[in-house]
Design a protein around this motif. Structure first.
Motif, short mmCIF file in Angstrom:
data_model
loop_
_atom_site.label_atom_id
_atom_site.label_comp_id
_atom_site.label_asym_id
_atom_site.label_seq_id
_atom_site.Cartn_x
_atom_site.Cartn_y
_atom_site.Cartn_z
N ALA A 272 0.85 -1.19 0.00
CA ALA A 272 0.00 0.00 0.00
C ALA A 272 0.89 1.24 0.00
O ALA A 272 0.97 1.99 0.97
N THR A 273 1.57 1.43 -1.11
CA THR A 273 2.52 2.53 -1.23
C THR A 273 2.57 3.01 -2.67
O THR A 273 2.29 2.24 -3.60
N ALA A 274 2.91 4.28 -2.86
CA ALA A 274 2.94 4.87 -4.19
C ALA A 274 3.89 4.11 -5.11
O ALA A 274 5.02 3.78 -4.72
N GLY A 275 3.42 3.82 -6.30
CA GLY A 275 4.28 3.21 -7.31
C GLY A 275 4.21 1.70 -7.38
O GLY A 275 4.70 1.11 -8.35
N SER A 276 3.60 1.05 -6.39
CA SER A 276 3.58 -0.41 -6.42
C SER A 276 2.75 -0.92 -7.60
O SER A 276 3.06 -1.96 -8.19
N GLY A 277 1.71 -0.19 -7.98
CA GLY A 277 0.92 -0.57 -9.14
C GLY A 277 1.69 -0.43 -10.44
O GLY A 277 1.53 -1.24 -11.36
N ASP A 278 2.54 0.60 -10.52
CA ASP A 278 3.38 0.78 -11.71
C ASP A 278 4.34 -0.40 -11.85
O ASP A 278 4.60 -0.87 -12.96
N VAL A 279 4.85 -0.86 -10.73
CA VAL A 279 5.76 -2.01 -10.74
C VAL A 279 5.03 -3.26 -11.22
O VAL A 279 5.55 -4.03 -12.04
N LEU A 280 3.80 -3.47 -10.74
CA LEU A 280 3.02 -4.63 -11.18
C LEU A 280 2.81 -4.60 -12.69
O LEU A 280 2.97 -5.62 -13.38
N THR A 281 2.45 -3.44 -13.21
CA THR A 281 2.25 -3.31 -14.66
C THR A 281 3.53 -3.67 -15.41
O THR A 281 3.50 -4.37 -16.42
N GLY A 282 4.66 -3.20 -14.91
CA GLY A 282 5.95 -3.51 -15.54
C GLY A 282 6.25 -5.00 -15.51
O GLY A 282 6.73 -5.57 -16.50
#
Length: 516
Positions: A435-445
């Motif tokens: 639950a932290t900024a950017g973790s979703g961007d990492v998942l997409t990558g």
């Protein structure tokens, strides 16, 4: 691990009794003994008071089998029958008589007006009131009994499912169900153990194998599957000795605007760390220097605009495109997105503002390639499918979207759920540090990087969610939940892959040993 529906469990019970030539009472005995063995292995005869509350159906029958075995092994047992109806099951009555044969102290009948028995803080409650067959709201007296369990603060063990929960719909009143510390579930866990609104009713769970027919278990198709290491391993493809970067694809990450280039950087790094042979970023001109500086392993393409993406044009044919990260929803960006979708021939992973643009322009959904992966966070998902009444309604809406547009949807959460073709793939890795900024961007990558290597989109989504969570779990041991940041997840993708590689080698060595 398969997650069977209520109807499938009933069918499995029936098939088992027929094929194994046993009675339903024998199967109940088997289940009760499994529960007893679990308790006995942990208590070793300790004289802590055990309060067993039995309904008058088959769940209560399981509780009575447990009662009998605890009594014969010398435990301090107090058994209560919830005597609020005359509709007792046959197997309940058989086991009620069997309890009478081993003790002079018969179970206490609790009528639905009686006071509740005293339960100490150090005591143990076994909840065998209702099983998976509950199909109606409970009355006020039972609700107060469950509140009594909770207020006692005694350790509460539920049999099969916390009483009051349904397997296929939510409950309206949180006091109308048992709040269990642990649930021993037969054959498979229940879907409600993994949904935000109902997971709170059991802190932990374990599946007990009660010997259901093996052919039934292996051949029955379920609408949900729990994804752990052993489900992932058959899909994992380790690199071969003579591979080179050209064998592992080109992932293109399209996104970013002024002030949001970091999101693209995270996605690009994650795609490369997930195994993509090559990674390129397509960003506005303001992203060129930051990306060339922070991501030397990658290539950077830019559009003509300095601050936002107003066109999407590139010469190479990427193996996959991850799009939407930090891209914004400006009208010019929407226009560029539409033009891109109309001519794109690559597989897609769509995240963040890409999903927001789809939500505002639903006709764009028809332009998505088959098995496009959508990775919305909860608010983005709400914009896409509308407000849902409860978790079950949310799942139905997502399944409908997935079926209509032939897309794969990842519902992010404590147990992220990947949805495709009417089936749910429920993840078991991850922790609150995500639950932290950017973790979703990492998942997409990560998902984009897996598709680049040749994993099909569904496997990439399921595998990517698993790796994302596993990396976070490994990182949390070093950084804790609060200090975990998105970059840590990327940094620990290597150890996550190594844990799979180790298990793969162990499996191969074990197989070779058996052959010898």
């Amino acid at each position: 691990m398969k997650i069977f529906s209520k109807e499938q469990i009933y069918s499995g019970d029936k098939i088992t009794t027929e094929r194994q030539n046993i009675s339903s009472t024998d199967l109940m005995e088997r289940a009760g003994v499994k529960i007893f063995n679990w308790i006995h292995a942990r208590m070793q005869g300790a004289q802590v008071p055990i309060h067993i509350f039995c309904g008058i159906g088959n769940n209560g029958g399981d509780g009575l089998v447990l009662t009998r075995h605890l009594i014969t092994h010398g435990y301090n047992v107090h058994t209560y029958i919830i005597n609020c109806s005359d509709k007792r099951s046959k197997d309940f009555l058989i086991n009620y008589d069997r309890v009478k044969q081993v003790t002079k102290t018969w179970p206490t009948l609790l009528n639905c007006s009686d006071d509740f028995p005293e339960i100490g803080l150090e005591d143990i409650i076994v909840d065998a009131v209702f099983g998976i067959g509950l199909n109606r709201p409970i009355d006020e007296w039972l609700k107060n009994l469950f509140k009594h369990f909770r207020s006692s603060k005694a350790f509460t063990l539920s049999i099969d499912i916390p009483s009051g929960l349904y397997t296929d719909r939510p409950i309206v009143d949180e006091d109308a169900a048992v709040w269990a510390d642990f649930t021993l579930s037969f054959a498979s866990p229940k879907l409600v153990f993994f949904l935000p609104e109902t997971a709170q009713y059991t802190q932990e769970w374990m599946v007990l194998d009660i010997g259901l027919d093996s052919d039934f278990l292996s051949t029955t198709q379920t609408i949900a599957e729990l994804i752990g290491k052993f489900e992932i391993l058959p899909n994992y493809i380790p690199r071969h000795k003579f591979s080179h970067k050209g064998n592992h694809g080109l992932a293109l990450i399209v996104g970013g605007r002024y002030g949001m280039i970091g999101a693209v950087t995270l996605a690009c790094k994650a795609a490369l760390a997930a195994g993509s042979g090559l990674v390129s970023a397509y960003v506005p001109k303001c992203g060129y220097v930051p990306l060339q500086t922070s991501f030397p392993e990658g290539m950077v393409l830019t559009c003509d605009d300095e601050q936002m993406i107003t066109s999407i044009s590139f010469q190479t044919q990427p193996s996959v495109v991850g799009i939407g990260i930090g891209i914004g929803t400006h009208a010019k960006t929407v226009s560029a997105f539409r033009a891109f979708l109309e001519q794109n021939k690559s597989p897609l992973v769509v995240d963040a503002d890409g999903i927001n643009m789809l939500s505002k322009n639903k006709d764009l959904l028809k332009l998505l390639p088959t098995q496009t992966v959508l990775t919305p966070h909860p608010k983005e998902l709400e914009r896409l499918i509308g407000v849902w009444k409860n978790d079950f309604d949310k799942l139905e809406k997502v399944k409908a979207l997935s079926k209509e547009h032939n897309v794969i949807v990842v519902i992010k959460g404590a147990n992220s759920i990947t949805v495709f073709d009417g089936k749910l793939y429920i993840n078991t890795t991850g922790n609150p540090g995500l639950a932290t900024a950017g973790s979703g961007d990492v998942l997409t990558g990560i998902i984009t990087g897996l598709i680049a290597q040749g994993y099909n989109a569904l496997v990439a989504a399921i595998f990517g969610v698993y790796l994302h969570g596993l990396s976070a779990d490994i990182a949390a041991f070093k950084h804790g939940y609060e200090s975990l940041i998105a970059s840590h997840v990327i940094d620990h993708l290597g150890p996550a892959f190594l844990s799979l590689l180790k298990k793969t080698k162990e499996t191969e060595e074990s197989s070779q040993s058996k052959e010898k």
